[in-house]
Motif scaffolding. Structure first.
Motif, PDB file in Angstrom:
ATOM      1  N   SER A 170      30.845  14.287  -6.404  1.00  0.00           N
ATOM      2  CA  SER A 170      29.404  13.990  -6.429  1.00  0.00           C
ATOM      3  C   SER A 170      28.622  15.186  -5.879  1.00  0.00           C
ATOM      4  N   ASP A 171      27.567  15.574  -6.585  1.00  0.00           N
ATOM      5  CA  ASP A 171      26.964  16.870  -6.312  1.00  0.00           C
ATOM      6  C   ASP A 171      25.445  16.801  -6.388  1.00  0.00           C
ATOM      7  N   GLY A 172      24.833  17.253  -7.505  1.00  0.00           N
ATOM      8  CA  GLY A 172      23.381  17.312  -7.599  1.00  0.00           C
ATOM      9  C   GLY A 172      22.726  15.944  -7.555  1.00  0.00           C
ATOM     10  N   LEU A 173      21.494  15.903  -7.091  1.00  0.00           N
ATOM     11  CA  LEU A 173      20.764  14.657  -6.874  1.00  0.00           C
ATOM     12  C   LEU A 173      19.280  14.923  -7.020  1.00  0.00           C
ATOM     13  N   VAL A 174      18.602  14.102  -7.826  1.00  0.00           N
ATOM     14  CA  VAL A 174      17.144  14.170  -7.951  1.00  0.00           C
ATOM     15  C   VAL A 174      16.607  12.744  -7.997  1.00  0.00           C
ATOM     16  N   MET A 175      15.313  12.584  -7.685  1.00  0.00           N
ATOM     17  CA  MET A 175      14.713  11.263  -7.648  1.00  0.00           C
ATOM     18  C   MET A 175      13.417  11.229  -8.439  1.00  0.00           C
ATOM     19  N   GLY A 176      13.173  10.104  -9.104  1.00  0.00           N
ATOM     20  CA  GLY A 176      11.942   9.892  -9.846  1.00  0.00           C
ATOM     21  C   GLY A 176      11.932   8.481 -10.395  1.00  0.00           C
ATOM     22  N   ASP A 177      10.756   7.994 -10.770  1.00  0.00           N
ATOM     23  CA  ASP A 177      10.633   6.632 -11.301  1.00  0.00           C
ATOM     24  C   ASP A 177      10.948   6.662 -12.801  1.00  0.00           C
ATOM     25  N   ILE A 178      12.207   6.507 -13.130  1.00  0.00           N
ATOM     26  CA  ILE A 178      12.686   6.665 -14.503  1.00  0.00           C
ATOM     27  C   ILE A 178      12.121   5.585 -15.425  1.00  0.00           C
ATOM     28  N   ASP A 179      12.074   4.344 -14.960  1.00  0.00           N
ATOM     29  CA  ASP A 179      11.633   3.232 -15.810  1.00  0.00           C
ATOM     30  C   ASP A 179      10.201   2.784 -15.520  1.00  0.00           C
ATOM     31  N   LEU A 180       9.482   3.541 -14.699  1.00  0.00           N
ATOM     32  CA  LEU A 180       8.060   3.292 -14.408  1.00  0.00           C
ATOM     33  C   LEU A 180       7.802   1.891 -13.874  1.00  0.00           C
ATOM     34  N   ASP A 181       8.711   1.415 -13.000  1.00  0.00           N
ATOM     35  CA  ASP A 181       8.520   0.094 -12.402  1.00  0.00           C
ATOM     36  C   ASP A 181       7.967   0.179 -10.987  1.00  0.00           C
ATOM     37  N   GLY A 182       7.618   1.376 -10.542  1.00  0.00           N
ATOM     38  CA  GLY A 182       7.047   1.548  -9.213  1.00  0.00           C
ATOM     39  C   GLY A 182       8.047   1.883  -8.141  1.00  0.00           C
ATOM     40  N   PHE A 183       9.338   1.942  -8.477  1.00  0.00           N
ATOM     41  CA  PHE A 183      10.373   2.284  -7.508  1.00  0.00           C
ATOM     42  C   PHE A 183      11.060   3.576  -7.932  1.00  0.00           C
TER      43      PHE A 183
ATOM     44  N   ASP B 281      45.080   8.368  -8.985  1.00  0.00           N
ATOM     45  CA  ASP B 281      44.874   7.030  -9.529  1.00  0.00           C
ATOM     46  C   ASP B 281      44.119   7.034 -10.847  1.00  0.00           C
ATOM     47  N   PHE B 282      43.743   8.222 -11.342  1.00  0.00           N
ATOM     48  CA  PHE B 282      42.976   8.280 -12.576  1.00  0.00           C
ATOM     49  C   PHE B 282      43.904   8.362 -13.777  1.00  0.00           C
ATOM     50  N   THR B 283      43.506   7.743 -14.879  1.00  0.00           N
ATOM     51  CA  THR B 283      44.207   7.891 -16.138  1.00  0.00           C
ATOM     52  C   THR B 283      43.480   8.946 -16.958  1.00  0.00           C
ATOM     53  N   PRO B 284      44.138  10.062 -17.265  1.00  0.00           N
ATOM     54  CA  PRO B 284      43.449  11.121 -18.023  1.00  0.00           C
ATOM     55  C   PRO B 284      42.930  10.589 -19.356  1.00  0.00           C
ATOM     56  N   PRO B 285      41.837  11.137 -19.922  1.00  0.00           N
ATOM     57  CA  PRO B 285      41.110  12.235 -19.297  1.00  0.00           C
ATOM     58  C   PRO B 285      40.077  11.747 -18.296  1.00  0.00           C
ATOM     59  N   VAL B 286      40.005  12.436 -17.187  1.00  0.00           N
ATOM     60  CA  VAL B 286      38.946  12.192 -16.219  1.00  0.00           C
ATOM     61  C   VAL B 286      37.657  12.773 -16.788  1.00  0.00           C
ATOM     62  N   ALA B 287      36.534  12.093 -16.598  1.00  0.00           N
ATOM     63  CA  ALA B 287      35.271  12.533 -17.194  1.00  0.00           C
ATOM     64  C   ALA B 287      34.237  12.809 -16.128  1.00  0.00           C
ATOM     65  N   GLY B 288      33.489  13.901 -16.299  1.00  0.00           N
ATOM     66  CA  GLY B 288      32.308  14.092 -15.484  1.00  0.00           C
ATOM     67  C   GLY B 288      31.268  13.045 -15.846  1.00  0.00           C
ATOM     68  N   HIS B 289      30.424  12.692 -14.890  1.00  0.00           N
ATOM     69  CA  HIS B 289      29.458  11.617 -15.112  1.00  0.00           C
ATOM     70  C   HIS B 289      28.058  12.034 -14.675  1.00  0.00           C
ATOM     71  N   VAL B 290      27.067  11.612 -15.448  1.00  0.00           N
ATOM     72  CA  VAL B 290      25.657  11.654 -15.047  1.00  0.00           C
ATOM     73  C   VAL B 290      25.205  10.216 -14.911  1.00  0.00           C
ATOM     74  N   ARG B 291      24.717   9.865 -13.730  1.00  0.00           N
ATOM     75  CA  ARG B 291      24.435   8.464 -13.422  1.00  0.00           C
ATOM     76  C   ARG B 291      22.975   8.292 -12.994  1.00  0.00           C
ATOM     77  N   ILE B 292      22.457   7.099 -13.236  1.00  0.00           N
ATOM     78  CA  ILE B 292      21.161   6.699 -12.688  1.00  0.00           C
ATOM     79  C   ILE B 292      21.367   5.453 -11.848  1.00  0.00           C
ATOM     80  N   ALA B 293      20.846   5.472 -10.625  1.00  0.00           N
ATOM     81  CA  ALA B 293      20.780   4.288  -9.775  1.00  0.00           C
ATOM     82  C   ALA B 293      19.329   3.809  -9.789  1.00  0.00           C
ATOM     83  N   PHE B 294      19.087   2.691 -10.470  1.00  0.00           N
ATOM     84  CA  PHE B 294      17.734   2.135 -10.550  1.00  0.00           C
ATOM     85  C   PHE B 294      17.448   1.342  -9.275  1.00  0.00           C
ATOM     86  N   ALA B 295      16.343   1.659  -8.643  1.00  0.00           N
ATOM     87  CA  ALA B 295      15.982   1.046  -7.367  1.00  0.00           C
ATOM     88  C   ALA B 295      15.294  -0.291  -7.576  1.00  0.00           C
TER      89      ALA B 295
END
Length: 477
Positions: free
Chosen positions: A63-76, A97-111
């Motif tokens: 886990s590395d880069g991190l940015v914040m913004g109101d992606i869905d315009l719900d006020g959070f 414990d991973f089954t190849p192929p391991v994948a890089g991920h881009v994720r959004i955590a909606f607040a």
């Protein structure tokens, strides 16, 4: 000697020792915090998880880069994060414990209104985002919804278009910028409207190779600017411009450094261990002039930097890791003169990697939180001791005059952890500053978390962790 007498002697010796010596033997997170807010309350920290592999049932690692913004315009404000470990990344082979192929991920955590309730989704993975290192949130297509651009360290830049009101369910359309494919290793990406036409440009340092070797340090690779004219999902709408060439460039950050009303670009290079900036000439076009940033008293490579007027002279200063520890450099009246360096502090033998500024103790001046990068094994605590470079979080209290001695307050020191990014926010709405951060190097404990600032009338342990099981807390060296 019998055990009863031995125990009495140990207790007697302990009573004779200063409390500072005793506390130095405790793990950092268990030490009583002596940090205090302006109102006299003691400050400690509680960890809360936002997104991580176990609850997500997704192999998030690195886990590395991190940015914040109101992606869905719900006020959070939502959290966009990147998790770089994948089948080709150097640490992926250590993930048993991973089954190849391991994948890089881009994720959004909606607040939500509850700071401990997040909805997490993946918007890109695998070949779309091989070893994603960094991201930026920017409304590229000007439809009112923030889009995401990601720098993939193994390959390219990818534009991810926000689908709008159903951003949590719909597929995000995407374009790998064709002029970035097969051209090196993109470690950072930023956005800014440099020419004032209302459409953001992108800046990105291309460090040339994901794991640079001696030959990579001996060559130069570009700082690049990408401008858009047309549909961002069409490759021919994008134009690439090379601003300059450097040995392992690792920053290209938009900031109005000279305070003339337009965005300049601050760069940092690992191979040359120096900073420079491109002055925006402000003629409504994309013309820049390069300036060296000559530092008196330190050297900076500029991977992570912050910009704030620490000496209150009306000019932005630069804060970052240096060969002297954690430092700030003072912008001179003539920006081409020497920038004098001052030390904020050090985590030695631990590094300083991620950082963020805020008035943590609410006394009216700027403080800094910082995190370090453990150098031991990534998938187990390994045979490391207090004198090794470990994963650490702490904050530095401003003395009022930033050129004087800052006070370091340690929060946590663990055998594993890469604390690469922090963002200051009042997450729980209680009036004090909390921090959102990422943690890598710690599988299966990688992911996104937030640190709650806790105020109490009496001292409490510096850190309360979120997990029952975690990498071992360690004392100070």
């Amino acid at each position: 000697m019998n055990k009863t007498k031995e125990k009495k002697i140990v207790i007697f010796i302990a009573l004779l020792l200063p409390s500072s010596i005793l506390s130095a033997q405790l793990p950092v997170g268990e030490m009583l915090s002596n940090a205090r807010a302006a109102d006299g309350a003691y400050i400690s920290w509680k960890e809360h998880l936002i997104d991580e592999s176990i609850s997500a049932d997704t192999p998030l690692s690195g886990s590395d880069g991190l940015v914040m913004g109101d992606i869905d315009l719900d006020g959070f404000e939502d959290v966009v994060s990147v998790h770089e470990s994948d089948a080709e990344y150097d640490s992926s082979q250590e993930l048993p414990d991973f089954t190849p192929p391991v994948a890089g991920h881009v994720r959004i955590a909606f607040a939500s209104a509850n700071p401990d309730s997040w909805t997490n989704i993946t918007i890109a993975e695998a070949e779309d985002s091989p070893a994603p290192e960094d991201a930026v949130i920017v409304d590229i297509n000007l439809d009112g919804y923030p889009d995401v651009v990601v720098a993939a360290e193994l390959s390219h830049l990818i534009y991810l278009q926000n689908p709008g009101s159903n951003a949590r369910q719909a597929e995000w359309q995407r374009l790998i910028l064709p002029m970035t494919q097969g051209r090196g290793s993109y470690i950072r990406v930023f956005a800014g409207d440099f020419d004032g036409d209302g459409v953001a440009e992108l800046t990105a340092p291309n460090k040339g190779a994901q794991r640079p070797g001696p030959n990579d340090y001996a060559r130069s690779t570009p700082i690049e600017l990408f401008s858009l004219d047309g549909d961002p999902l069409q490759g021919n709408s994008w134009t690439r411009t090379e601003l300059g060439h450097y040995s392992i460039p690792q920053n290209a950050e938009p900031i109005d450094l000279n305070n003339d009303g337009d965005l300049d670009i601050v760069i940092g290079t690992r191979g040359e261990n120096r900073l420079a900036f491109f002055e925006n000439l402000g003629a409504g076009n994309l013309n820049f002039r390069e300036h060296a940033i000559g530092i008196n008293g330190a050297r900076m490579a500029g991977f992570n930097l912050e910009y704030v007027d620490l000496n209150q002279d009306g000019r932005l200063d630069i804060i970052g890791a240096s060969d002297q520890g954690f430092s700030w450099i003072e912008q001179p009246e003539n920006i081409d003169n020497a920038w004098n360096a001052y030390q904020i502090g050090t985590f030695a033998p631990d590094s300083v990697t991620g950082m963020e500024y805020a008035d943590i103790d609410q006394d009216g001046d700027i403080d800094f939180i910082a995190g370090s990068y453990s150098r031991g094994p990534r998938t187990g605590d390994g045979d490391v001791d207090v004198n090794d470079a470990l994963g650490r979080i702490g904050w530095f209290e401003n003395p009022g005059n930033a050129k004087e001695t800052w006070t370091r307050h340690d929060i946590s020191r663990r055998k594993r952890g890469m604390f690469d990014k922090f963002i200051a926010r009042d997450i729980d709405g209680d009036g004090d500053i909390d921090f959102v951060g990422t943690r890598g190097n710690s599988y299966p404990y990688d992911g996104v978390f937030w640190l709650e600032q806790v105020r109490s009338p009496t001292p409490t342990p510096a850190f309360t962790r979120a997990r029952a099981e975690d990498s071992d807390e360690m004392p100070l060296p």
